[in-house]
Write an enzyme that holds these catalytic residues in place. Sequence first.
Site, PDB file in Angstrom:
ATOM      1  CB  VAL A   1      59.371  45.141 -55.184  1.00 47.30           C
ATOM      2  CG1 VAL A   1      60.596  45.896 -55.697  1.00 47.30           C
ATOM      3  CG2 VAL A   1      59.263  43.783 -55.845  1.00 47.30           C
TER       4      VAL A   1
ATOM      5  CE  LYS B   1      44.091  40.968 -59.565  1.00 43.31           C
ATOM      6  NZ  LYS B   1      45.019  41.413 -60.645  1.00 43.31           N
TER       7      LYS B   1
ATOM      8  NE  ARG C   1      53.674  39.267 -53.883  1.00 43.54           N
ATOM      9  CZ  ARG C   1      53.803  40.505 -54.346  1.00 43.54           C
ATOM     10  NH1 ARG C   1      54.594  41.357 -53.737  1.00 43.54           N
ATOM     11  NH2 ARG C   1      53.135  40.917 -55.405  1.00 43.54           N
TER      12      ARG C   1
HETATM   13  P1  ADP Z   1      48.359  42.703 -61.088  1.00 40.64           P
HETATM   14  O1  ADP Z   1      47.869  41.743 -60.039  1.00 40.64           O
HETATM   15  O2  ADP Z   1      48.630  42.057 -62.405  1.00 40.64           O
HETATM   16  O3  ADP Z   1      49.474  43.578 -60.596  1.00 40.64           O
HETATM   17  P2  ADP Z   1      46.402  44.783 -60.481  1.00 40.64           P
HETATM   18  O4  ADP Z   1      44.979  44.449 -60.344  1.00 40.64           O
HETATM   19  O5  ADP Z   1      47.174  44.984 -59.221  1.00 40.64           O
HETATM   20  O6  ADP Z   1      47.121  43.659 -61.372  1.00 40.64           O
HETATM   21  O7  ADP Z   1      46.591  46.072 -61.391  1.00 40.64           O
HETATM   22  C1  ADP Z   1      47.858  46.505 -61.846  1.00 40.64           C
HETATM   23  C2  ADP Z   1      47.724  47.885 -62.454  1.00 40.64           C
HETATM   24  O8  ADP Z   1      46.822  47.862 -63.563  1.00 40.64           O
HETATM   25  C3  ADP Z   1      47.159  48.948 -61.523  1.00 40.64           C
HETATM   26  O9  ADP Z   1      48.147  49.516 -60.700  1.00 40.64           O
HETATM   27  C4  ADP Z   1      46.613  49.950 -62.523  1.00 40.64           C
HETATM   28  O10 ADP Z   1      47.616  50.764 -63.070  1.00 40.64           O
HETATM   29  C5  ADP Z   1      46.057  49.056 -63.605  1.00 40.64           C
HETATM   30  N1  ADP Z   1      44.626  48.745 -63.333  1.00 40.64           N
HETATM   31  C6  ADP Z   1      44.145  47.669 -62.694  1.00 40.64           C
HETATM   32  N2  ADP Z   1      42.791  47.721 -62.609  1.00 40.64           N
HETATM   33  C7  ADP Z   1      42.419  48.867 -63.222  1.00 40.64           C
HETATM   34  C8  ADP Z   1      41.143  49.500 -63.494  1.00 40.64           C
HETATM   35  N3  ADP Z   1      39.991  48.958 -63.129  1.00 40.64           N
HETATM   36  N4  ADP Z   1      41.160  50.674 -64.161  1.00 40.64           N
HETATM   37  C9  ADP Z   1      42.330  51.251 -64.565  1.00 40.64           C
HETATM   38  N5  ADP Z   1      43.521  50.710 -64.354  1.00 40.64           N
HETATM   39  C10 ADP Z   1      43.595  49.523 -63.688  1.00 40.64           C
END
Ligand code: ADP
Length: 451
Positions: free
Chosen positions: A295, A116, A292
Amino acid sequence: MLHKILIANRGEIAVRIIRACKEMGIETVAIYSTADDRGLHVDLADEAICVGPTKIQDSYLNMNNILSAAVATGCDAIHPGFGFLSENSTFATLTEELGLKFIGPKGTVIDQMGNKAKAREMMIQSGVPVVPGSDGLIETVEEGKAIANRIGYPVLVKASAGGGGRGMRIIRDDSEFEELFQTAKLEAKMAFGDDSMYMEKFIENPRHIEFQILADQYGNVVHLYDRDCSVQRRNQKVIEEAPSPVLDQKTRQRMGEMAVLAAKTVGYENAGTIEFLLDKHHQFYFIEMNTRIQVEHPITEMITGIDLIKEQIKIASNLPLSFTQDEIKIQGHAMECRINAENPHQNFKPSPGTIEVLNLPSGFGVRVDTAVYQGYEIPPFYDSMVGKLIVHGENRDEAVAKMKRSLEELVVTGIDTNIDFQYAIMDHPDFISNDYDTSFIQQHMRELEVG
Ligand code: ADP
């Protein structure tokens, strides 16, 4: 066109893929662990091969056995579904080295996006807006604190290998930095075997909005609009809706363009998702790409009329996309509730066991993607998803009404489920009036628990 596909997965997504193959006249091979010999996917596929014992490392993650099964049964492709090996670049590469098609992007692209921190760097270079944060990885506590002070607290430290909401911590000031940074690192090490961390500014009360994209081998990339996945518990999605009810036309168009740019930047092929956060001022920021099928893909299918699994298979069969961006239109409003075997009153403790009575809702605009049946025993070893309840209405109000009546019709006995909890969300005035963000469940937990 591909003629025989091994589905390297279980549960509802395996069933979903088998169904698409059947309709396309493609033969299917299911795989299963010894704990899954009564799985619906085993019954529905043309052939089924046991790839190992209960533990996922020995079965659903057992690359040797899965690849051998694909070769031995004469498959010409593998569909990984989601979870398990779907974002494993080694598996994708090995599949292709054996002369089989991996239904997804190239291993090198999975690697670039799966890291990431690296994905963030690539997006910065290509001009896709990202959340303010570290340029790359954070090596030391001192370095982390310096960046946090530059961008301003609160910040979120995130695992570069992260997924499923794990390996991240909000840090609100210097005094708690070291402890929280180390716990996040430890969690990442345990969950992903990789504790490299990066940092983003913590966006207060955002909406999670993601764009579905499709890309063929010939450089054609389109987006299929957005999904709003802001109803979350511990950073994991609980309800998704499409299109997002907060986006104005201009922002939607701009985000769609950025999603396509992001996919083009990495030379993406097949179906993928670009995830963004949208803040209170309607600024949006890239957070990650999922390489991918997801869900929540059915809600996009419902509003666009496009079968994403079939498109994945067509792309993997070297066909060009059969539609242009202009031909993709949003029709109506769709919602998905994830129905889990868990007890919301006991901190969502998983509740595996035998389903005694099952009544699935149906009717106009109602779809249930599941692999369970009456008398089926949900094994305790895998995820707790019972199925996905999906509705499609003319507009958001109708979708909410349809979801409520569908949740009322849905009966699952013998195990605990989150059906009442989902109903409580659908019935909550703030959800109904679209006044919510990613903190909704946490904020309203008491009211939702009472149901
Ligand atoms: P994962 O890969 O574990 O799913 P993500 O980066 O997609 O992690 O983030 C999952 C969730 O975490 C997001 O949908 C959001 O709700 C929260 N999140 C992630 N980054 C941030 C951020 N910079 N600020 C606030 N919430 C965040």
